[in-house]
Scaffold this motif. Structure first.
Motif, PDB file in Angstrom:
ATOM      1  N   LEU A 270       5.502  16.111 -13.897  1.00 20.86           N
ATOM      2  CA  LEU A 270       4.529  15.023 -14.028  1.00 20.86           C
ATOM      3  C   LEU A 270       5.218  13.659 -13.974  1.00 20.86           C
ATOM      4  O   LEU A 270       4.768  12.751 -13.256  1.00 20.86           O
ATOM      5  CB  LEU A 270       3.758  15.174 -15.336  1.00 20.86           C
ATOM      6  N   VAL A 271       6.311  13.514 -14.731  1.00 20.41           N
ATOM      7  CA  VAL A 271       7.024  12.240 -14.741  1.00 20.41           C
ATOM      8  C   VAL A 271       7.587  11.925 -13.359  1.00 20.41           C
ATOM      9  O   VAL A 271       7.520  10.788 -12.885  1.00 20.41           O
ATOM     10  CB  VAL A 271       8.162  12.279 -15.793  1.00 20.41           C
ATOM     11  N   ALA A 272       8.149  12.942 -12.700  1.00 28.78           N
ATOM     12  CA  ALA A 272       8.685  12.729 -11.350  1.00 28.78           C
ATOM     13  C   ALA A 272       7.579  12.274 -10.406  1.00 28.78           C
ATOM     14  O   ALA A 272       7.775  11.356  -9.594  1.00 28.78           O
ATOM     15  CB  ALA A 272       9.330  14.012 -10.829  1.00 28.78           C
ATOM     16  N   GLY A 273       6.404  12.902 -10.504  1.00 29.63           N
ATOM     17  CA  GLY A 273       5.291  12.506  -9.654  1.00 29.63           C
ATOM     18  C   GLY A 273       4.869  11.069  -9.885  1.00 29.63           C
ATOM     19  O   GLY A 273       4.602  10.325  -8.928  1.00 29.63           O
ATOM     20  N   VAL A 274       4.831  10.650 -11.143  1.00 30.19           N
ATOM     21  CA  VAL A 274       4.431   9.278 -11.465  1.00 30.19           C
ATOM     22  C   VAL A 274       5.459   8.280 -10.941  1.00 30.19           C
ATOM     23  O   VAL A 274       5.105   7.263 -10.319  1.00 30.19           O
ATOM     24  CB  VAL A 274       4.250   9.120 -12.993  1.00 30.19           C
ATOM     25  N   LEU A 275       6.744   8.558 -11.170  1.00 25.78           N
ATOM     26  CA  LEU A 275       7.788   7.626 -10.745  1.00 25.78           C
ATOM     27  C   LEU A 275       7.871   7.525  -9.223  1.00 25.78           C
ATOM     28  O   LEU A 275       8.015   6.426  -8.669  1.00 25.78           O
ATOM     29  CB  LEU A 275       9.139   8.057 -11.321  1.00 25.78           C
ATOM     30  N   VAL A 276       7.783   8.657  -8.540  1.00 23.65           N
ATOM     31  CA  VAL A 276       7.818   8.631  -7.077  1.00 23.65           C
ATOM     32  C   VAL A 276       6.606   7.890  -6.539  1.00 23.65           C
ATOM     33  O   VAL A 276       6.717   7.087  -5.593  1.00 23.65           O
ATOM     34  CB  VAL A 276       7.893  10.064  -6.506  1.00 23.65           C
ATOM     35  N   SER A 277       5.442   8.117  -7.130  1.00 24.54           N
ATOM     36  CA  SER A 277       4.234   7.407  -6.691  1.00 24.54           C
ATOM     37  C   SER A 277       4.375   5.905  -6.916  1.00 24.54           C
ATOM     38  O   SER A 277       3.934   5.098  -6.076  1.00 24.54           O
ATOM     39  CB  SER A 277       3.010   7.940  -7.443  1.00 24.54           C
ATOM     40  N   LEU A 278       4.986   5.537  -8.034  1.00 24.66           N
ATOM     41  CA  LEU A 278       5.194   4.116  -8.319  1.00 24.66           C
ATOM     42  C   LEU A 278       6.111   3.483  -7.282  1.00 24.66           C
ATOM     43  O   LEU A 278       5.831   2.388  -6.761  1.00 24.66           O
ATOM     44  CB  LEU A 278       5.786   3.955  -9.721  1.00 24.66           C
ATOM     45  N   LEU A 279       7.204   4.156  -6.969  1.00 20.03           N
ATOM     46  CA  LEU A 279       8.135   3.635  -5.956  1.00 20.03           C
ATOM     47  C   LEU A 279       7.459   3.547  -4.592  1.00 20.03           C
ATOM     48  O   LEU A 279       7.660   2.579  -3.846  1.00 20.03           O
ATOM     49  CB  LEU A 279       9.379   4.524  -5.882  1.00 20.03           C
ATOM     50  N   MET A 280       6.663   4.547  -4.258  1.00 23.51           N
ATOM     51  CA  MET A 280       5.920   4.497  -2.989  1.00 23.51           C
ATOM     52  C   MET A 280       4.962   3.310  -2.964  1.00 23.51           C
ATOM     53  O   MET A 280       4.867   2.597  -1.959  1.00 23.51           O
ATOM     54  CB  MET A 280       5.142   5.800  -2.791  1.00 23.51           C
ATOM     55  N   GLY A 281       4.260   3.097  -4.079  1.00 24.92           N
ATOM     56  CA  GLY A 281       3.328   1.994  -4.139  1.00 24.92           C
ATOM     57  C   GLY A 281       4.005   0.647  -3.976  1.00 24.92           C
ATOM     58  O   GLY A 281       3.501  -0.239  -3.271  1.00 24.92           O
ATOM     59  N   LEU A 282       5.175   0.488  -4.601  1.00 21.50           N
ATOM     60  CA  LEU A 282       5.922  -0.765  -4.459  1.00 21.50           C
ATOM     61  C   LEU A 282       6.371  -0.973  -3.018  1.00 21.50           C
ATOM     62  O   LEU A 282       6.319  -2.098  -2.495  1.00 21.50           O
ATOM     63  CB  LEU A 282       7.132  -0.752  -5.399  1.00 21.50           C
ATOM     64  N   ALA A 283       6.829   0.106  -2.374  1.00 21.90           N
ATOM     65  CA  ALA A 283       7.267  -0.006  -0.981  1.00 21.90           C
ATOM     66  C   ALA A 283       6.097  -0.377  -0.073  1.00 21.90           C
ATOM     67  O   ALA A 283       6.215  -1.257   0.790  1.00 21.90           O
ATOM     68  CB  ALA A 283       7.909   1.304  -0.524  1.00 21.90           C
ATOM     69  N   VAL A 284       4.966   0.287  -0.272  1.00 19.88           N
ATOM     70  CA  VAL A 284       3.796   0.006   0.568  1.00 19.88           C
ATOM     71  C   VAL A 284       3.316  -1.426   0.345  1.00 19.88           C
ATOM     72  O   VAL A 284       2.999  -2.154   1.303  1.00 19.88           O
ATOM     73  CB  VAL A 284       2.666   1.012   0.259  1.00 19.88           C
ATOM     74  N   ARG A 285       3.277  -1.858  -0.903  1.00 23.70           N
ATOM     75  CA  ARG A 285       2.830  -3.223  -1.209  1.00 23.70           C
ATOM     76  C   ARG A 285       3.747  -4.250  -0.553  1.00 23.70           C
ATOM     77  O   ARG A 285       3.285  -5.235   0.028  1.00 23.70           O
ATOM     78  CB  ARG A 285       2.800  -3.430  -2.722  1.00 23.70           C
ATOM     79  N   SER A 286       5.049  -4.008  -0.632  1.00 27.35           N
ATOM     80  CA  SER A 286       5.999  -4.943  -0.036  1.00 27.35           C
ATOM     81  C   SER A 286       5.853  -4.989   1.478  1.00 27.35           C
ATOM     82  O   SER A 286       5.888  -6.066   2.086  1.00 27.35           O
ATOM     83  CB  SER A 286       7.429  -4.541  -0.404  1.00 27.35           C
ATOM     84  N   LEU A 287       5.648  -3.843   2.099  1.00 26.87           N
ATOM     85  CA  LEU A 287       5.576  -3.789   3.550  1.00 26.87           C
ATOM     86  C   LEU A 287       4.260  -4.318   4.093  1.00 26.87           C
ATOM     87  O   LEU A 287       4.224  -4.944   5.154  1.00 26.87           O
ATOM     88  CB  LEU A 287       5.784  -2.351   4.029  1.00 26.87           C
ATOM     89  N   ARG A 288       3.173  -4.098   3.384  1.00 25.88           N
ATOM     90  CA  ARG A 288       1.865  -4.524   3.877  1.00 25.88           C
ATOM     91  C   ARG A 288       1.574  -5.989   3.572  1.00 25.88           C
ATOM     92  O   ARG A 288       0.690  -6.586   4.183  1.00 25.88           O
ATOM     93  CB  ARG A 288       0.764  -3.657   3.277  1.00 25.88           C
ATOM     94  N   ARG A 289       2.317  -6.544   2.631  1.00 27.71           N
ATOM     95  CA  ARG A 289       2.061  -7.919   2.246  1.00 27.71           C
ATOM     96  C   ARG A 289       2.407  -8.888   3.359  1.00 27.71           C
ATOM     97  O   ARG A 289       1.684  -9.823   3.658  1.00 27.71           O
ATOM     98  CB  ARG A 289       2.869  -8.249   0.984  1.00 27.71           C
ATOM     99  N   GLY A 290       3.575  -8.634   4.027  1.00 27.78           N
ATOM    100  CA  GLY A 290       4.006  -9.508   5.116  1.00 27.78           C
ATOM    101  C   GLY A 290       4.400 -10.873   4.599  1.00 27.78           C
ATOM    102  O   GLY A 290       4.171 -11.242   3.453  1.00 27.78           O
ATOM    103  N   ARG A 291       5.029 -11.678   5.462  1.00 35.72           N
ATOM    104  CA  ARG A 291       5.463 -13.024   5.101  1.00 35.72           C
ATOM    105  C   ARG A 291       5.222 -13.979   6.249  1.00 35.72           C
ATOM    106  O   ARG A 291       5.060 -13.584   7.387  1.00 35.72           O
ATOM    107  CB  ARG A 291       6.954 -13.017   4.714  1.00 35.72           C
ATOM    108  N   ARG A 292       5.240 -15.247   5.916  1.00 32.46           N
ATOM    109  CA  ARG A 292       5.047 -16.251   6.946  1.00 32.46           C
ATOM    110  C   ARG A 292       6.187 -16.218   7.954  1.00 32.46           C
ATOM    111  O   ARG A 292       7.340 -15.976   7.599  1.00 32.46           O
ATOM    112  CB  ARG A 292       4.983 -17.633   6.305  1.00 32.46           C
TER     113      ARG A 292
END
Length: 426
Positions: A270-292
């Protein structure tokens, strides 16, 4: 003095000839090293692989797969064993030769990925492939142990190559084939899901994963195998071992649980699933946010460079087995390979990471396959080495996401802002 226009083609031809000759010699030496290890009979060969082989022989070759319950592997690998029974090869040699063949496939796709990202440095791509071919874990796994980790790893690396091209259907099909050979292919599925979530791989392409898996079950079904048994083989595997770690240099080397470890195992998943999901979410957020200032490539994640794709795959290959309970010593095999590729793409930042991973991974091998050496090894120390490698990799990946070039990887043209030494291309 720079080459003249007339000299340049001759120089290129000469370099290509030297590279090809060096490659042939390297492969020959790698095969020689493996031939020297062929006579070794590991405990896994004597306990599992050899009995499986002779069961197939005594039950009519491929017809034995009508009831694959004699093995705890999925049927694609059993097809290879069944095919060996028709060849004039000793069982030990044949089983190891299958894995050795995929060692070469693994090195080939390693070369293709590094060359794709550093097209002006063929020698760097060759160096990465050669290092993978001579990694102690890779050599030992196939030529001495007779394990088949090179098979599913080759398809995972091949799938990553197709994701870089980009050929999303092929990428997902390769991931599905890898999954059909070994359940440990799931270690790279968080990486694949990130590619889907940011739009690099369309959602519909994920259909190729179960499709490839199920297609490989068709021959066994045609022979009369029970569909339920084929579809639940991995569920039975995961219930085989209840220890928190089986020689794996994971976080569980730092835990000691008296009594029944099952509650800790369940909590660990369960903990591994939560941590991996968190890391995935951070990666997706960073990549989809984009920059000027980032050109519009038509992708939902314009900052997803090829280098970042390899870094994400490498992180997934270490993070997942490091956090999950009941991992074996061989479960960092994918990390062994991907850290080499990452180091050749970002040598200044990551040159030492594959060294740390190899020390941890191969040290864990020795604890299992070398009983005379085992008393002198410290498994928690191997866990520390893997943790240091993971921290260094995550630090470099975060820095790459925050400060690296964000030029998009656009199919069909080179990108001037690549974070590797040479422009990325797809």
């Amino acid at each position: 003095m720079p080459d003249t226009a007339a000299e340049a083609p001759h120089r290129h031809t000469a370099d290509s000839t030297v590279l090809a000759l060096t490659a042939y010699i390297t492969v020959a030496v790698a095969l020689l090293v493996r031939v020297l290890l062929l006579p070794g009979e590991s405990g896994d060969y004597l306990t599992f692989l050899e009995p499986w082989y002779w069961h197939i022989v005594s039950h009519g070759g491929f017809h034995a797969l009508a009831d694959p319950s004699f093995s705890n592997y999925n049927v694609p690998y059993l097809y290879l064993l069944a095919a060996l029974t028709y060849l004039p090869l000793p069982s030990l040699v044949g089983i190891k030769c299958v894995s050795i063949l995929f060692d070469l496939v693994l090195a080939y796709y390693t070369f293709r990925i590094v060359f794709l990202l550093r097209p002006a440095h063929r020698w760097a791509a060759f160096g990465a492939a050669a290092v993978v071919l001579f990694l102690p874990t890779v050599v030992t796994n196939s030529a001495w142990w007779g394990q088949c980790d090179a098979v599913f790893a080759a398809f995972l690396v091949g799938g990553t190559y197709h994701a870089l091209r980009p050929r999303p259907w092929w990428a997902c099909a390769f991931f599905g084939i890898a999954m059909a050979f070994k359940f440990q292919a799931v270690f790279l599925f968080p990486f694949l899901l990130v590619l889907v979530l940011v739009g690099r791989v369309p959602w519909r392409c994920l259909l190729a994963v179960p499709a490839a898996y199920l297609v490989l079950d068709v021959p066994a079904l045609a022979l009369g195998a029970d569909p339920g048994q084929l579809l639940t083989v991995y569920a039975r595997q995961t219930d085989t071992y209840h220890l928190l770690t089986i020689y794996a240099p994971s976080v569980y080397q730092f835990l000691s649980v008296p009594g029944n470890p099952d509650p800790v195992r369940s909590a660990g998943v369960l903990v591994a699933g939560v941590l991996v999901s968190l890391l995935m979410g951070l990666a997706v957020r960073s990549l989809r946010r984009g920059r000027r200032g980032v050109p519009d490539s038509g992708l939902r994640a314009p900052g997803l460079t090829d280098t970042r794709i390899v870094l994400l795959a490498t992180c997934s290959a270490i993070v997942v087995p490091f956090l999950l309970p009941s991992m074996h010593e061989r479960y960092f095999y994918i990390a062994d390979v991907f850290t080499v590729m990452a180091a050749f793409l970002l040598p200044r930042q990551l040159w030492y990471v594959p060294v740390l991973v190899q020390l941890a991974s191969f040290g864990s091998y020795l604890a299992c396959v070398a009983p005379l050496v085992a008393p002198y090894l410290s498994m928690p120390a191997h866990g520390v080495l893997m943790l240091l490698a993971l921290m260094a990799l995550l630090r470099t990946t975060v820095h790459e996401f925050r400060h690296g070039s964000e030029a998009p990887t656009v199919p069909g043209r080179r990108v001037p802002g690549s974070t590797t030494t040479e422009p990325a291309r797809t």
